[in-house]
Design a protein around this motif. Structure first.
Motif, mmCIF file in Angstrom:
data_model
loop_
_atom_site.group_PDB
_atom_site.id
_atom_site.type_symbol
_atom_site.label_atom_id
_atom_site.label_comp_id
_atom_site.label_asym_id
_atom_site.label_seq_id
_atom_site.Cartn_x
_atom_site.Cartn_y
_atom_site.Cartn_z
ATOM 1 N N ASP A 126 -113.973 10.680 34.272
ATOM 2 C CA ASP A 126 -113.436 11.676 33.343
ATOM 3 C C ASP A 126 -114.517 12.607 32.802
ATOM 4 O OD1 ASP A 126 -114.439 9.273 32.133
ATOM 5 O OD2 ASP A 126 -113.730 10.044 30.210
ATOM 6 N N LEU A 127 -115.808 12.217 32.984
ATOM 7 C CA LEU A 127 -116.905 13.085 32.511
ATOM 8 C C LEU A 127 -117.354 14.068 33.585
ATOM 9 C CD1 LEU A 127 -119.133 10.380 30.762
ATOM 10 C CD2 LEU A 127 -117.428 11.886 29.703
ATOM 11 N N ILE A 128 -117.035 13.761 34.852
ATOM 12 C CA ILE A 128 -117.497 14.581 35.974
ATOM 13 C C ILE A 128 -116.527 15.746 36.141
ATOM 14 C CG2 ILE A 128 -118.304 14.558 38.356
ATOM 15 C CD1 ILE A 128 -119.738 12.639 36.510
ATOM 16 N N LEU A 129 -116.696 16.765 35.301
ATOM 17 C CA LEU A 129 -115.810 17.928 35.330
ATOM 18 C C LEU A 129 -116.637 19.204 35.461
ATOM 19 C CD1 LEU A 129 -113.427 16.960 32.385
ATOM 20 C CD2 LEU A 129 -112.989 16.709 34.845
ATOM 21 N N PRO A 130 -116.165 20.213 36.209
ATOM 22 C CA PRO A 130 -116.896 21.479 36.305
ATOM 23 C C PRO A 130 -117.116 22.077 34.912
ATOM 24 C CG PRO A 130 -115.167 21.380 37.963
ATOM 25 C CD PRO A 130 -114.959 20.199 37.067
ATOM 26 N N GLY A 131 -118.336 22.548 34.682
ATOM 27 C CA GLY A 131 -118.674 23.134 33.392
ATOM 28 C C GLY A 131 -119.299 22.157 32.426
ATOM 29 N N ALA A 132 -119.230 20.848 32.693
ATOM 30 C CA ALA A 132 -119.817 19.851 31.795
ATOM 31 C C ALA A 132 -121.336 19.899 31.890
ATOM 32 C CB ALA A 132 -119.311 18.457 32.155
ATOM 33 N N ARG A 133 -122.017 19.774 30.742
ATOM 34 C CA ARG A 133 -123.466 19.786 30.709
ATOM 35 C C ARG A 133 -124.009 18.428 31.139
ATOM 36 N NH1 ARG A 133 -125.406 19.918 25.997
ATOM 37 N NH2 ARG A 133 -127.394 20.976 26.424
ATOM 38 N N PHE A 134 -125.120 18.463 31.862
ATOM 39 C CA PHE A 134 -125.722 17.226 32.365
ATOM 40 C C PHE A 134 -126.093 16.286 31.220
ATOM 41 C CE2 PHE A 134 -129.482 14.752 33.559
ATOM 42 C CZ PHE A 134 -129.006 14.087 34.679
ATOM 43 N N GLU A 135 -126.671 16.836 30.157
ATOM 44 C CA GLU A 135 -127.092 16.011 29.034
ATOM 45 C C GLU A 135 -125.889 15.310 28.394
ATOM 46 O OE1 GLU A 135 -129.561 16.366 24.804
ATOM 47 O OE2 GLU A 135 -129.399 18.092 26.153
ATOM 48 N N ASP A 136 -124.767 16.027 28.268
ATOM 49 C CA ASP A 136 -123.577 15.417 27.668
ATOM 50 C C ASP A 136 -123.062 14.275 28.540
ATOM 51 O OD1 ASP A 136 -123.812 17.272 25.670
ATOM 52 O OD2 ASP A 136 -122.362 18.669 26.543
ATOM 53 N N ILE A 137 -123.092 14.476 29.879
ATOM 54 C CA ILE A 137 -122.617 13.429 30.786
ATOM 55 C C ILE A 137 -123.491 12.182 30.655
ATOM 56 C CG2 ILE A 137 -122.283 12.825 33.222
ATOM 57 C CD1 ILE A 137 -121.667 15.771 33.765
ATOM 58 N N ASP A 140 -127.934 26.864 33.787
ATOM 59 C CA ASP A 140 -127.687 26.400 32.412
ATOM 60 C C ASP A 140 -127.413 24.902 32.359
ATOM 61 O OD1 ASP A 140 -127.973 28.982 31.426
ATOM 62 O OD2 ASP A 140 -125.856 29.452 31.813
ATOM 63 N N ASP A 141 -127.656 24.220 33.491
ATOM 64 C CA ASP A 141 -127.476 22.769 33.583
ATOM 65 C C ASP A 141 -126.016 22.357 33.407
ATOM 66 O OD1 ASP A 141 -128.921 20.651 34.411
ATOM 67 O OD2 ASP A 141 -129.750 20.114 32.456
ATOM 68 N N ARG A 142 -125.105 23.203 33.885
ATOM 69 C CA ARG A 142 -123.678 22.869 33.856
ATOM 70 C C ARG A 142 -123.213 22.559 35.269
ATOM 71 N NH1 ARG A 142 -121.217 23.730 29.092
ATOM 72 N NH2 ARG A 142 -122.333 24.968 27.518
ATOM 73 N N LEU A 143 -122.345 21.574 35.380
ATOM 74 C CA LEU A 143 -121.890 21.099 36.680
ATOM 75 C C LEU A 143 -121.037 22.173 37.365
ATOM 76 C CD1 LEU A 143 -120.798 17.539 37.528
ATOM 77 C CD2 LEU A 143 -119.443 19.430 38.383
ATOM 78 N N ILE A 144 -121.387 22.480 38.623
ATOM 79 C CA ILE A 144 -120.625 23.468 39.403
ATOM 80 C C ILE A 144 -119.642 22.762 40.324
ATOM 81 C CG2 ILE A 144 -120.800 25.320 41.104
ATOM 82 C CD1 ILE A 144 -123.544 25.953 40.039
ATOM 83 N N LEU A 145 -120.142 21.830 41.115
ATOM 84 C CA LEU A 145 -119.248 21.116 42.031
ATOM 85 C C LEU A 145 -119.864 19.773 42.392
ATOM 86 C CD1 LEU A 145 -120.449 21.296 45.220
ATOM 87 C CD2 LEU A 145 -119.872 23.687 44.853
ATOM 88 N N SER A 146 -119.028 18.869 42.899
ATOM 89 C CA SER A 146 -119.466 17.559 43.387
ATOM 90 C C SER A 146 -118.476 17.111 44.446
ATOM 91 C CB SER A 146 -119.521 16.540 42.240
ATOM 92 O OG SER A 146 -118.233 16.387 41.652
ATOM 93 N N ASN A 147 -118.930 16.224 45.343
ATOM 94 C CA ASN A 147 -118.019 15.762 46.393
ATOM 95 C C ASN A 147 -117.349 14.441 45.986
ATOM 96 O OD1 ASN A 147 -120.095 13.982 46.630
ATOM 97 N ND2 ASN A 147 -120.505 14.330 48.808
ATOM 98 N N GLU A 148 -116.402 14.035 46.816
ATOM 99 C CA GLU A 148 -115.615 12.846 46.509
ATOM 100 C C GLU A 148 -116.488 11.592 46.474
ATOM 101 O OE1 GLU A 148 -112.355 10.709 45.380
ATOM 102 O OE2 GLU A 148 -112.551 12.897 45.574
ATOM 103 N N MET A 149 -117.514 11.539 47.369
ATOM 104 C CA MET A 149 -118.398 10.381 47.400
ATOM 105 C C MET A 149 -119.115 10.227 46.057
ATOM 106 S SD MET A 149 -119.684 7.868 49.258
ATOM 107 C CE MET A 149 -119.478 8.302 50.985
ATOM 108 N N TYR A 150 -119.558 11.347 45.483
ATOM 109 C CA TYR A 150 -120.240 11.298 44.182
ATOM 110 C C TYR A 150 -119.299 10.779 43.095
ATOM 111 C CZ TYR A 150 -122.864 12.922 40.097
ATOM 112 O OH TYR A 150 -123.543 12.994 38.909
ATOM 113 N N ARG A 151 -118.066 11.258 43.132
ATOM 114 C CA ARG A 151 -117.103 10.834 42.106
ATOM 115 C C ARG A 151 -116.726 9.366 42.269
ATOM 116 N NH1 ARG A 151 -115.515 16.139 43.295
ATOM 117 N NH2 ARG A 151 -113.935 15.461 44.801
ATOM 118 N N GLU A 152 -116.678 8.899 43.524
ATOM 119 C CA GLU A 152 -116.383 7.484 43.748
ATOM 120 C C GLU A 152 -117.516 6.598 43.228
ATOM 121 O OE1 GLU A 152 -115.626 6.932 47.848
ATOM 122 O OE2 GLU A 152 -113.671 7.960 47.835
ATOM 123 N N MET A 153 -118.788 7.040 43.450
ATOM 124 C CA MET A 153 -119.928 6.267 42.949
ATOM 125 C C MET A 153 -119.893 6.151 41.433
ATOM 126 S SD MET A 153 -123.115 7.609 45.251
ATOM 127 C CE MET A 153 -123.284 7.205 46.983
#
Length: 689
Positions: free
Chosen positions: A347-358, A328-341
């Motif tokens: 604040d937008l990189i949250l589990p359940g957030a839609r890619f289009e909204d981000i 459904d194009d919703r964020l499941i997980l990401s690593n610390e390196m991705y969040r640092e980049m």
């Protein structure tokens, strides 16, 4: 290795019930199928018997039908014989004066009728002999045969008398009355024959009717038996099916309900074991499997927790940004390196957030570098690449950093993304591009310098070369012959002056050629050389080049071989430049060949003409094949006389051939000679021929 045991062997209750279970549902179904099979076999046997009865009746029916047809034919033949004989006897009597041939023509009709009756008589007798001895039809048929013999005998007697011309006697034979009747004997025999045949026909017709009735009866019996057997099979099958289904329906329903509860995760579900047949055995196996599944599920939950922890740890250890979206194009997980980049939009990189909204929110905040595209257009393109990944691409951020974005579709329909910081690589690419541009500018400057310098050198060098040639000529022809020096020093000085002037002339010529080649190469590389492109004959080009270089072949005592293919088509090219290519290749071949031959070959290839210059010289080492086409590069020893040259002949030839859309190459081995070849494309009109 310990022997493996199945789940069935682990159930002690099943060993005691296997023998009894084997005679339950399966046993009843087997007995029912056997009964149906036995009934079908009986039906088949009765049907075969009825089929034999039908075939026998059919044979009898066909035989009686053949006899009836035979009797009809006999009656027709006997009647025809009587009529023909009577007619001939009474119509021929007034013509007793006719000759024997005319009389014979009249009696032929009697002979033909008698012969036909004779054939019918033989068939009737053969049929009578084939009947059983107690068949009443035999007597009728035999009497009929006797009557037919009498008719044939009287007809033959009439024929014999007619042939002698005694037609009164012939009439008497067929018209004399019978002993016990007023009718003529000939006609009475026929009447008796017809009567016997009619009585035989009645008997045969009776047998025919009986056989026909037997056939009909056999057909009706077969249909009744088949219908009965089919009905019995259906009834027995329905009863057996109903009994079997009824015996297994309830246990199966219990198993189905228990399986549904088990699928819901209720691993404490059990099925009551009320039977000792296969279904009871299945219930025991189900209960055992439910317990095993409970233990396995508990163990798997523990392992899954451990595996998830290890997976998250591994993802965190990836030296790149990692992100995963579901179907459904919703964020499941990401690593610390991705969040640092993406610290600016953490604040937008949250589990359940839609890619289009981000993406939309990040764009509005100015997270991405500015583009010349509209917001909706840029976001639409980014979403399309995200949903249909087609390879990695670079993405610039507003802070000057560059990320390499790689996205992949998962089997579940989600998207896995990898982000790598490639800012250093981008900076290196920019530096390399700038360095390349600077090198190209320097190259252009150098070309201009060489061209200008060559122009500046050409005039004084031409003067030096020209005056040196004049001095050399005057010295050899006028001065040296007039010097009368007896001492050794003067002779040596004169000789040294002559040799020095000769060296100046040779080197001046070489320097002039070098400058000419450098100017031409600079013009070609700069695209300033004028080309006179028109239809040409390659054979004419080769002939002109070999004629120009003919003195070289004579000086080196080399044999020139011309190998042309017939009817070579024309090409489009610049005449002078192609002659120059041939002269360069021929000059190289002569330069490195001590003896043997030089072959100039031209062949038509696939859409092109291939020209080769083949020598029998010293050859070129394989490692030098590519280097010989480089500027100022020479094969062989540069300190020998054989290696003298500008080093620009082959590079210029390569530039000319490639400008014509062709290619040039070398095939050579040390000590085995060399083959320089180049190809030129044919015009479209000649390619299609």
């Amino acid at each position: 290795m310990p022997e493996e045991t199945s789940i069935i062997d682990k159930l002690p209750i099943l060993d005691a019930t296997r023998r009894r279970a084997s005679r339950s549902v399966l046993f009843r179904m087997t007995i029912g199928q056997a009964m149906i099979g036995l009934l079908l076999l009986m039906t088949i046997a009765i049907s075969v018997w009825q089929l034999n009865v039908y075939n026998d009746a059919r044979k009898t029916w066909e035989a009686t039908l053949a006899r009836l047809s035979m009797i009809t034919n006999v009656r027709q033949d006997s009647t025809v014989l009587v009529l023909v004989t009577h007619r001939v006897a009474f119509t021929q009597a007034p013509f007793r004066y006719l000759d024997s041939e005319s009389i014979r023509f009249a009696t032929d009709s009697i002979d033909a009728s008698a012969a036909a009756l004779q054939v019918s008589r033989n068939n009737l007798l053969e049929e009578a002999e084939s009947l059983p001895t107690d068949d009443p039809v035999i007597e009728r048929l035999r009497r009929s045969v006797d009557y037919m013999d009498e008719l044939i005998l009287m007809a033959n007697e009439c024929v014999n008398l007619g042939e002698t011309g005694d037609w009164e006697a012939a009439q008497a034979v067929i018209s004399s009355p019978a002993v016990d009747s007023t009718d003529p004997q000939f006609e009475k025999i026929n009447t008796d024959l017809v009567g016997e045949l009619r009585r035989a026909q009645i008997l045969i017709q009776k047998d025919h009717n009986i056989a026909q009735e037997q056939m009909a009866q056999a057909g009706r019996t077969s249909i009744m038996i088949t219908a009965f057997a089919a009905g019995a099979v259906i009834v027995i099958g329905v009863l057996l099916s109903f009994s079997t289904i009824r015996s297994i329906n309830n246990p199966i329903m219990q198993l189905s309900e228990a399986a549904a509860r088990l699928a819901e995760g209720k691993f404490d579900t059990r099925v009551p074991v009320e039977r000792q047949d296969e279904l009871g055995q299945l219930a025991q196996v189900f209960n055992y499997m439910a317990g095993e599944l409970h233990e396995i599920y508990s163990s798997m939950e523990e392992r899954a927790g451990t595996a998830e922890a290890r997976l998250l740890q591994a993802i965190e250890g990836i030296p790149a940004g990692f992100v995963l979206y579901d179907a459904d194009d919703r964020l499941i997980l990401s690593n610390e390196m991705y969040r640092e980049m993406r610290a600016e939009i953490a604040d937008l990189i949250l589990p359940g957030a839609r890619f289009e909204d981000i993406v939309r929110s990040a764009y509005k905040r100015g997270y991405y570098a500015e583009t010349n595209m509209h917001e909706d257009e840029w976001i639409s393109e980014r979403l399309e690449r995200h949903r249909n990944p087609r390879g990695p691409f670079d993405q610039q951020l507003n802070n000057g950093r560059w990320l390499e974005v790689s996205e992949y579709r998962t089997q579940e329909g989600g998207v896995l993304g990898i982000r790598v910081d490639v800012t250093a690589r981008k900076r290196t690419e920019v530096e390399l591009r700038e360095a390349k541009e600077a090198a190209e500018a320097a190259k252009e400057t150098m070309s201009e310098f060489i061209a200008n310098a060559s122009h500046e050198l050409r005039t004084p060098l031409t003067h030096v070369y020209g005056f040196a040639k004049v001095i050399h000529k005057d010295l050899d022809e006028r001065i040296i012959p007039k010097v009368q020096a007896e001492d050794r020093r003067t002779k040596r000085a004169v000789k040294e002056v002559s040799e020095s002037i000769e060296i100046i002339v040779d080197e001046g010529e070489r320097m002039t050629n070098l400058i000419e080649d450098m100017l031409d190469l600079a013009k070609i590389e700069a695209g300033k050389l004028e080309w006179d492109m028109k239809p040409l004959s390659m054979i004419e080009i080769i002939e002109r080049a070999t004629a120009t270089a003919s003195h070289s072949f004579e000086e080196e005592k080399l044999l020139l071989i011309k190998d042309y293919e017939d009817d070579l088509p024309e090409i489009i090219g610049d005449r002078d430049s192609l002659i120059r290519v041939m002269l360069n290749l021929i000059s190289n071949a002569v330069k490195f060949s001590h003896e043997g031959s030089i072959t100039c070959r031209a062949r038509r290839g696939e859409g092109e003409i291939v020209v080769s210059v083949i020598d029998t010289g010293v050859g070129i080492a394989k490692e030098d094949h590519e280097r010989v086409f480089e500027k100022f590069a020479q094969a062989g020893d540069p300190h020998t006389d054989r290696s003298k040259g500008t080093g620009l002949g082959l590079p210029i030839s390569k530039q000319i051939v490639e400008h014509h859309g062709g290619r040039i190459w070398l095939e050579s081995e040390l000590g085995k000679g060399s083959t320089f070849s180049f190809s030129l494309p044919l015009p479209p009109s000649n390619k299609s021929e």
